[in-house]
Design an enzyme around this catalytic site. Structure first.
Site, PDB file in Angstrom:
ATOM      1  N   ASN A   9       0.864  -1.186   0.000  1.00 40.82           N
ATOM      2  CA  ASN A   9       0.000   0.000   0.000  1.00 40.82           C
ATOM      3  C   ASN A   9       0.896   1.231   0.000  1.00 40.82           C
ATOM      4  OD1 ASN A   9      -1.781   2.067   0.463  1.00 40.82           O
ATOM      5  ND2 ASN A   9      -2.361   1.415   2.535  1.00 40.82           N
ATOM      6  N   LYS A  11       0.017   4.223  -0.204  1.00 37.82           N
ATOM      7  CA  LYS A  11      -0.645   5.419   0.365  1.00 37.82           C
ATOM      8  C   LYS A  11      -0.397   6.592  -0.602  1.00 37.82           C
ATOM      9  CE  LYS A  11      -0.170   3.275   4.816  1.00 37.82           C
ATOM     10  NZ  LYS A  11      -0.094   3.399   6.265  1.00 37.82           N
ATOM     11  N   HIS A  94      -9.540   1.119   5.248  1.00 32.01           N
ATOM     12  CA  HIS A  94      -8.233   1.334   5.879  1.00 32.01           C
ATOM     13  C   HIS A  94      -8.416   2.312   7.042  1.00 32.01           C
ATOM     14  CE1 HIS A  94      -4.115   2.582   6.536  1.00 32.01           C
ATOM     15  NE2 HIS A  94      -3.746   1.491   5.884  1.00 32.01           N
ATOM     16  N   GLU A  96      -6.806   4.757   7.984  1.00 35.15           N
ATOM     17  CA  GLU A  96      -6.650   6.176   7.626  1.00 35.15           C
ATOM     18  C   GLU A  96      -7.929   6.709   6.986  1.00 35.15           C
ATOM     19  OE1 GLU A  96      -2.965   5.604   5.497  1.00 35.15           O
ATOM     20  OE2 GLU A  96      -2.067   5.027   7.418  1.00 35.15           O
ATOM     21  N   GLU A 166      -5.069  -4.754  10.722  1.00 38.17           N
ATOM     22  CA  GLU A 166      -4.015  -3.755  10.902  1.00 38.17           C
ATOM     23  C   GLU A 166      -4.253  -3.010  12.212  1.00 38.17           C
ATOM     24  OE1 GLU A 166      -2.128  -2.452   6.950  1.00 38.17           O
ATOM     25  OE2 GLU A 166      -3.966  -1.321   7.135  1.00 38.17           O
ATOM     26  N   GLY A 172       2.751   2.504  10.639  1.00 33.50           N
ATOM     27  CA  GLY A 172       3.688   3.601  10.449  1.00 33.50           C
ATOM     28  C   GLY A 172       4.456   3.985  11.702  1.00 33.50           C
ATOM     29  N   SER A 211       3.690  -1.991  10.209  1.00 33.06           N
ATOM     30  CA  SER A 211       5.152  -2.059  10.343  1.00 33.06           C
ATOM     31  C   SER A 211       5.714  -3.431   9.986  1.00 33.06           C
ATOM     32  CB  SER A 211       5.585  -1.629  11.751  1.00 33.06           C
ATOM     33  OG  SER A 211       5.198  -0.289  11.985  1.00 33.06           O
TER      34      SER A 211
HETATM   35  P1  13P Z   1       3.184   0.498   7.592  1.00 30.86           P
HETATM   36  O1  13P Z   1       3.683  -0.803   7.000  1.00 30.86           O
HETATM   37  O2  13P Z   1       3.919   1.691   7.064  1.00 30.86           O
HETATM   38  O3  13P Z   1       3.101   0.442   9.079  1.00 30.86           O
HETATM   39  O4  13P Z   1       1.679   0.696   7.053  1.00 30.86           O
HETATM   40  C1  13P Z   1       0.775  -0.338   7.196  1.00 30.86           C
HETATM   41  C2  13P Z   1      -0.439  -0.002   6.451  1.00 30.86           C
HETATM   42  O5  13P Z   1      -1.187   0.866   6.825  1.00 30.86           O
HETATM   43  C3  13P Z   1      -0.697  -0.730   5.198  1.00 30.86           C
HETATM   44  O6  13P Z   1      -1.992  -0.512   4.757  1.00 30.86           O
END
Ligand code: 13P
Length: 249
Positions: A9, A11, A94, A96, A166, A172, A211
């Site tokens: 992803n 983003k 997601h 976010e 997640e 992140g 992560s």
């Molecule tokens: P990270 O791997 O950067 O923690 O992000 C995970 C994520 O949100 C994937 O959709």
């Protein structure tokens, strides 16, 4: 058996140059044949990613979609448009999107249905915040998010989803869930899905995200109920992402 899926992803990151770099790198390596790999890129890169990865087995996906099929919704992108630009999968729910763009369970469900209507595979994302985990509400929150979608679909629709767990506190932050923590939630999700049928629960792919890196992927993927990964930051570095794909084989 469930075929592992490693999904990157990006983003709101990356560039056309990075798309090209991934295309070149993936053309030069042989991925494990028993692993599916997908790259979720920003909308404007979908077609270029499809072309760059066209000679590889990597599929392309999107990160969100509109819940409407078409119309006066300035700035939105429909499932049919994603499909036409080469997307095969789409992330839905997601964290976010849930927190920054106020998508509640009803909005998530509507997007899952819109994706299914255009033959896209929805990757339903679920997860608890740190506050919810500390209040021992992890299962209640995660299974609530699962039921809000699965409970509203029919049997054939349910079977077409992928689920990604997640934990919000691991996204992140560099703070990965331990393999045991992740496995416990994945097992709870699979148990919950068994209410809709043993076949559904046994066949559903449950990805872990938060992560995931080249150096922790193998131990997470070794857990019995972890069937792949949803990778954020590490999916922007071609060597790291390739290493994660290799460790799923
Ligand atoms: P990270 O791997 O950067 O923690 O992000 C995970 C994520 O949100 C994937 O959709």
């Amino acid at each position: 058996m469930r075929m592992p899926l490693i999904a990157g992803n990006w983003k709101m990151n990356g560039s056309l140059a990075l798309v090209e770099e991934f295309g070149r790198a993936f053309a030069d390596v042989s991925l494990p044949v028993n692993v599916e790999v997908s790259l979720m890129v920003p909308f404007p890169f979908l077609e270029a990613a499809g072309r760059a990865l066209g000679e590889t087995s990597v599929t392309v996906g999107a990160q969100t979609l509109s819940d409407r099929p078409s119309g006066a919704f300035t700035g939105e992108v429909s499932a049919a448009m994603l499909r036409e630009c080469g997307a095969r999968l789409v992330l839905v729910g997601h964290s976010e999107r849930r927190t920054l763009f106020a998508e509640d369970d009803a909005a998530v469900l509507a997007r899952v249905k819109a994706a299914l209507a255009e033959q896209l595979t929805p990757v339903l994302c679920v997860g608890e915040t740190l506050e919810e985990r500390e209040a021992e509400r992890t299962e209640a929150v995660v299974l609530g998010q699962i039921e809000a979608v699965f409970g509203a679909l029919d049997e054939a629709e349910r079977a077409r989803l992928v689920v990604a767990y997640e934990p919000v506190w691991a996204i992140g932050t560099g703070r990965t869930a331990s393999p045991e923590q992740a496995q416990a939630v994945h097992a709870a999700i699979r148990d919950c899905l068994a209410r809709y049928g043993a076949g559904l629960a046994g066949g559903m792919r449950l990805l872990y995200g938060g992560s995931m890196k080249a150096d922790n992927a193998a131990e997470l993927l070794a857990q019995p109920d972890i069937d792949g990964g949803l990778v954020g930051g590490a999916s922007l570095k071609v060597d790291d992402f390739l290493a994660i794909c290799q460790s799923a084989g």
